[in-house]
Each structure stands twice: as C-alpha cells, then as structure tokens.
Design an enzyme around this catalytic site. Sequence first.
Site, short mmCIF file in Angstrom:
data_model
loop_
_atom_site.label_atom_id
_atom_site.label_comp_id
_atom_site.label_asym_id
_atom_site.label_seq_id
_atom_site.Cartn_x
_atom_site.Cartn_y
_atom_site.Cartn_z
CB CYS A 7 -0.94 -0.08 1.23
SG CYS A 7 -2.47 -0.99 0.99
CG HIS A 46 -4.76 -3.99 1.89
ND1 HIS A 46 -3.43 -4.36 2.04
CD2 HIS A 46 -5.48 -5.10 2.82
CE1 HIS A 46 -2.98 -5.23 2.83
NE2 HIS A 46 -4.33 -5.77 3.26
CG ASN A 86 4.42 -17.36 -3.41
OD1 ASN A 86 4.71 -18.37 -3.86
ND2 ASN A 86 5.68 -16.38 -3.47
N GLY A 92 4.71 -19.34 1.10
CA GLY A 92 5.55 -18.49 0.39
C GLY A 92 5.25 -17.01 0.47
CG HIS A 99 2.16 -9.82 -4.62
ND1 HIS A 99 2.07 -9.89 -3.04
CD2 HIS A 99 3.19 -10.74 -4.59
CE1 HIS A 99 2.84 -10.84 -2.48
NE2 HIS A 99 3.62 -11.01 -3.41
P1 5GP Z 1 5.75 -13.06 -1.66
O1 5GP Z 1 6.76 -13.76 -1.17
O2 5GP Z 1 4.95 -12.31 -0.91
O3 5GP Z 1 4.96 -13.70 -2.97
O4 5GP Z 1 6.55 -11.96 -2.62
C1 5GP Z 1 6.85 -10.69 -2.13
C2 5GP Z 1 7.89 -10.10 -3.08
O5 5GP Z 1 8.12 -8.77 -3.01
C3 5GP Z 1 9.26 -10.93 -2.98
O6 5GP Z 1 9.80 -11.45 -3.99
C4 5GP Z 1 10.35 -9.82 -2.13
O7 5GP Z 1 11.54 -9.67 -2.95
C5 5GP Z 1 9.69 -8.45 -2.76
N1 5GP Z 1 9.80 -7.42 -1.99
C6 5GP Z 1 10.00 -7.23 -0.65
N2 5GP Z 1 10.09 -5.94 -0.28
C7 5GP Z 1 10.17 -5.27 -1.40
C8 5GP Z 1 10.33 -3.77 -1.57
O8 5GP Z 1 10.31 -2.89 -0.47
N3 5GP Z 1 10.27 -3.51 -2.84
C9 5GP Z 1 10.17 -4.24 -3.80
N4 5GP Z 1 9.91 -3.67 -5.17
N5 5GP Z 1 9.93 -5.63 -3.74
C10 5GP Z 1 9.94 -6.10 -2.56
ZN ZN Z 2 -1.79 -3.37 1.15
#
Ligand code: 5GP
Ligand code: ZN
Length: 113
Positions: A7, A46, A86, A92, A99
């Site tokens: 967000c 969100h 995920n 994960g 997203h």
């Molecule tokens: P998830 O594990 O929730 O499916 O994916 C979250 C993704 O967000 C991860 O691949 C991680 O590298 C990415 N991520 C985490 N913090 C940040 C951030 O501050 N900026 C960006 N651009 N990506 C982020």
């Molecule tokens: Zn959010």
Amino acid sequence: MTDCLFCKIVKGEVSSTVVFENGKFLVFKDIHPKADVHVLVVPKEHIASVDHITERDKAVLGDMFLTVKDAAEKLGVSGRYRLLVNVGRDGGQEIDHLHMHILAGDRREVPRE
Ligand code: 5GP
Ligand code: ZN
C-alpha cells in the site's frame, strides 16, 4: 492498510521501479529478482491474499489478468513468462497484499513445482 508495504508503494510513500500502471494496478520490479525479468502486479486496493477474496473482488481479479497481459507486452516477454501467486506464510507469501509475480528469462532458485 497503513502499515502494508505494498500500500505504501502504491501511494508512493516507499519508492519502487514502476514498469506499468493503470487505474487499478501498479506493476513494479521485485527488489530481489529471481529471474531476468521479475515484476510484481499489485492491485491498488488492499486485498490481503487469495484466501481473502470475495465476490466483490471478481472484477479486479479479471482486470489483474488483463494487466498481466499488458505488462508482459510492455516488458517484451509475451508468450514466455510464468505467473506465481503465493498464499499464506507457509505458501511462501511474504507480503500480505495480493500480488502476482511475472517471471521471465533465466530462472534463479524458482522451483517449477
Ligand atoms: P511474496 O513472497 O509475498 O509472494 O512476494 C513478495 C515479493 O516482494 C518478494 O519477491 C520480495 O523480494 C519483494 N519485496 C519485498 N520488499 C520489497 C520492496 O520493498 N520493494 C520491492 N520492489 N519488492 C519487495
Ligand atoms: Zn496493502
């Protein structure tokens, strides 16, 4: 969601490298890329995860795939990418804001299963 990282990125309070945007979605580069192209498709609204979607979210979920298609075209990876969602910590999911990952090119530590 005031303390949700995505967000904050949507609002511009945390910086990101935006590659595509429309009225409902922001698409930006993953900070820890696991492939040559690794971006995140994030609804501006969100929603915590797939486990939290309701009937009310049907339109935005359809728009999410159209946004993936448009972003893939913009990134030049149409026809050669993978999508990953995920769900939950044990699934994960690190960030509790729905997203999709778009991954293309050489893979790094991304299991296919
Ligand atoms: P998830 O594990 O929730 O499916 O994916 C979250 C993704 O967000 C991860 O691949 C991680 O590298 C990415 N991520 C985490 N913090 C940040 C951030 O501050 N900026 C960006 N651009 N990506 C982020
Ligand atoms: Zn959010």
